[in-house]
Scaffold this motif. Structure first.
Motif, PDB file in Angstrom:
ATOM      1  N   UNK A 121     -26.304  11.679  61.118  1.00  0.00           N
ATOM      2  CA  UNK A 121     -26.281  13.060  59.141  1.00  0.00           C
ATOM      3  C   UNK A 121     -27.329  12.799  58.555  1.00  0.00           C
ATOM      4  N   UNK A 122     -28.076  11.572  58.594  1.00  0.00           N
ATOM      5  CA  UNK A 122     -29.529  11.843  57.413  1.00  0.00           C
ATOM      6  C   UNK A 122     -30.662  11.028  58.653  1.00  0.00           C
ATOM      7  N   UNK A 177     -24.803  10.835  52.217  1.00  0.00           N
ATOM      8  CA  UNK A 177     -26.047  10.936  53.558  1.00  0.00           C
ATOM      9  C   UNK A 177     -25.107  10.750  54.767  1.00  0.00           C
ATOM     10  N   UNK A 178     -24.149   9.729  54.429  1.00  0.00           N
ATOM     11  CA  UNK A 178     -23.515   9.705  55.932  1.00  0.00           C
ATOM     12  C   UNK A 178     -24.072   9.394  56.629  1.00  0.00           C
ATOM     13  N   UNK A 179     -23.649   9.011  58.680  1.00  0.00           N
ATOM     14  CA  UNK A 179     -24.498   8.706  59.144  1.00  0.00           C
ATOM     15  C   UNK A 179     -25.824   8.072  59.307  1.00  0.00           C
ATOM     16  N   UNK A 200     -18.473  -3.934  59.638  1.00  0.00           N
ATOM     17  CA  UNK A 200     -20.142  -3.888  59.333  1.00  0.00           C
ATOM     18  C   UNK A 200     -21.535  -2.623  60.221  1.00  0.00           C
ATOM     19  N   UNK A 201     -20.722  -2.007  61.262  1.00  0.00           N
ATOM     20  CA  UNK A 201     -21.170  -0.948  61.884  1.00  0.00           C
ATOM     21  C   UNK A 201     -21.128   0.338  60.409  1.00  0.00           C
ATOM     22  N   UNK A 202     -20.297   0.558  60.027  1.00  0.00           N
ATOM     23  CA  UNK A 202     -20.286   1.429  58.201  1.00  0.00           C
ATOM     24  C   UNK A 202     -20.914   1.013  57.551  1.00  0.00           C
ATOM     25  N   UNK A 203     -21.450  -0.767  57.600  1.00  0.00           N
ATOM     26  CA  UNK A 203     -22.075  -0.943  56.613  1.00  0.00           C
ATOM     27  C   UNK A 203     -23.653  -0.672  56.516  1.00  0.00           C
ATOM     28  N   UNK A 204     -23.702  -0.929  58.162  1.00  0.00           N
ATOM     29  CA  UNK A 204     -25.166  -0.727  58.146  1.00  0.00           C
ATOM     30  C   UNK A 204     -25.607   0.390  58.744  1.00  0.00           C
ATOM     31  N   UNK A 205     -24.417   1.743  58.545  1.00  0.00           N
ATOM     32  CA  UNK A 205     -25.188   3.028  59.240  1.00  0.00           C
ATOM     33  C   UNK A 205     -24.776   3.516  57.956  1.00  0.00           C
TER      34      UNK A 205
END
Length: 315
Positions: A73-74, A33-35, A297-302
């Motif tokens: 990305x999605x 899925x990605x960002x 946190x940013x990686x978790x959220x997006x």
């Protein structure tokens, strides 16, 4: 707890045990899925916003191209049945831009429909939702429902019940529009207490419009996903609380429950209008979250959270 059984008219298939995300081009692994912009609209029309329809395919393509260039990305399009979602055009947009698109079935508040049009589907909503989730050529990947201001009214409860039935038949996640961010607890009680929905399959939308961090923590602790939108001119009154709301959930140990979407609903909200649109979500806001709350946190959220929230063991 009470709940409706699958015997209410919607059949139940066998679970595969494998979780995938249903896009308009087919099912994908969650890691693909990605960002993700977890709540947005490429196309939408409603009598509540006359003359402000999103109905331009070239403008939608341009927004997706800008989003992809910014690192997106999605996109999950929450436009449900009967609101000009132009479902047949989504696969072409996804192929042309390289952006994964997840489409919605479901039903919004009654005020978004002509009463005569609405009466044609309200009797067999669960069957409609299941059909749109499972039948090609363009299958939806989520169910959209809606609450009312500080409560769940008769129409809302009818749609939520049908959505729960369709979830049991298919495994699809349910995303709920919360009017001005209110009634999160009421909606969750209807779905989970009355209809035995697993809270981890429920996404509660627009919560940053009602920035009560106690409520945010309560629904996250129950297992539901907390979705914030923004920033935008339409909802700017609470935009300044967005980072505080995210930080409060992170501090409470609920970083794994947060989703973020741009929720573009009018042409002026796009990057080609007054903005800031989809690109800012990943090109501007993500950088601020990374700077203030950390890359994890940013990686978790997006990335990580939407990959879980929109995945299902499809039946």
């Amino acid at each position: 707890m009470t709940g409706r059984s699958a015997a209410s008219g919607v059949g139940r298939g066998g679970s595969t045990g494998i979780r995938r995300i249903r896009t308009v081009l087919g099912d994908i692994e969650p890691a693909e899925l990605g960002v993700c912009d977890a709540h947005d609209h490429l196309f939408i029309r409603t009598p509540k916003l006359p003359g402000q329809e999103l109905d331009d395919a070239e403008a939608a393509r341009a927004e997706l191209v800008s989003f992809a260039r910014a690192g997106g990305r999605a996109v999950v399009q929450w436009t449900p049945w009967g609101m000009g979602r132009r479902r047949a055009e989504l696969p072409g947009l996804s192929r042309d831009t390289g952006v994964h698109l997840v489409a919605a079935t479901g039903l919004h508040q009654a005020a978004h429909y002509d009463p005569a049009e609405l009466s044609t589907v309200c009797g067999d909503l669960a069957e409609l939702f299941v059909r749109e989730l499972t039948e090609p050529p363009v299958r939806a990947g989520m169910i959209k429902a809606a609450g009312d201001f500080h409560h769940a009214g008769e129409h809302s409860r009818h749609v939520l019940a049908a959505a729960a039935d369709a979830h049991r038949a298919t495994g699809a996640p349910i995303g709920v529009h919360l009017e001005a961010g209110t009634a999160a607890g009421d909606v969750l009680a209807v779905l989970c207490d009355e209809h035995n929905m697993p809270p981890e399959s429920v996404i509660l939308g627009h919560l940053h419009r009602f920035p009560d961090t106690r409520i945010h923590r309560e629904v996250a602790a129950a297992g539901a996903y907390v979705q914030f939108d923004g920033p935008s001119r339409v909802h700017h009154a609470t935009d300044w609380r967005l980072l505080d709301s995210i930080a409060a959930l992170v501090d409470a140990g609920h970083a794994d429950r947060i989703l973020l979407g741009a929720d573009t609903v009018t042409p002026s909200m796009r990057a080609t209008g007054a903005g800031p649109g989809m690109p800012f979500l990943v090109g501007g806001l993500r950088a601020r979250i990374t700077r203030e709350l950390g890359d994890d946190v940013a990686t978790a959220v997006f990335v990580a959270n939407p990959a879980r929230a929109f995945a299902a063991e499809w039946r």
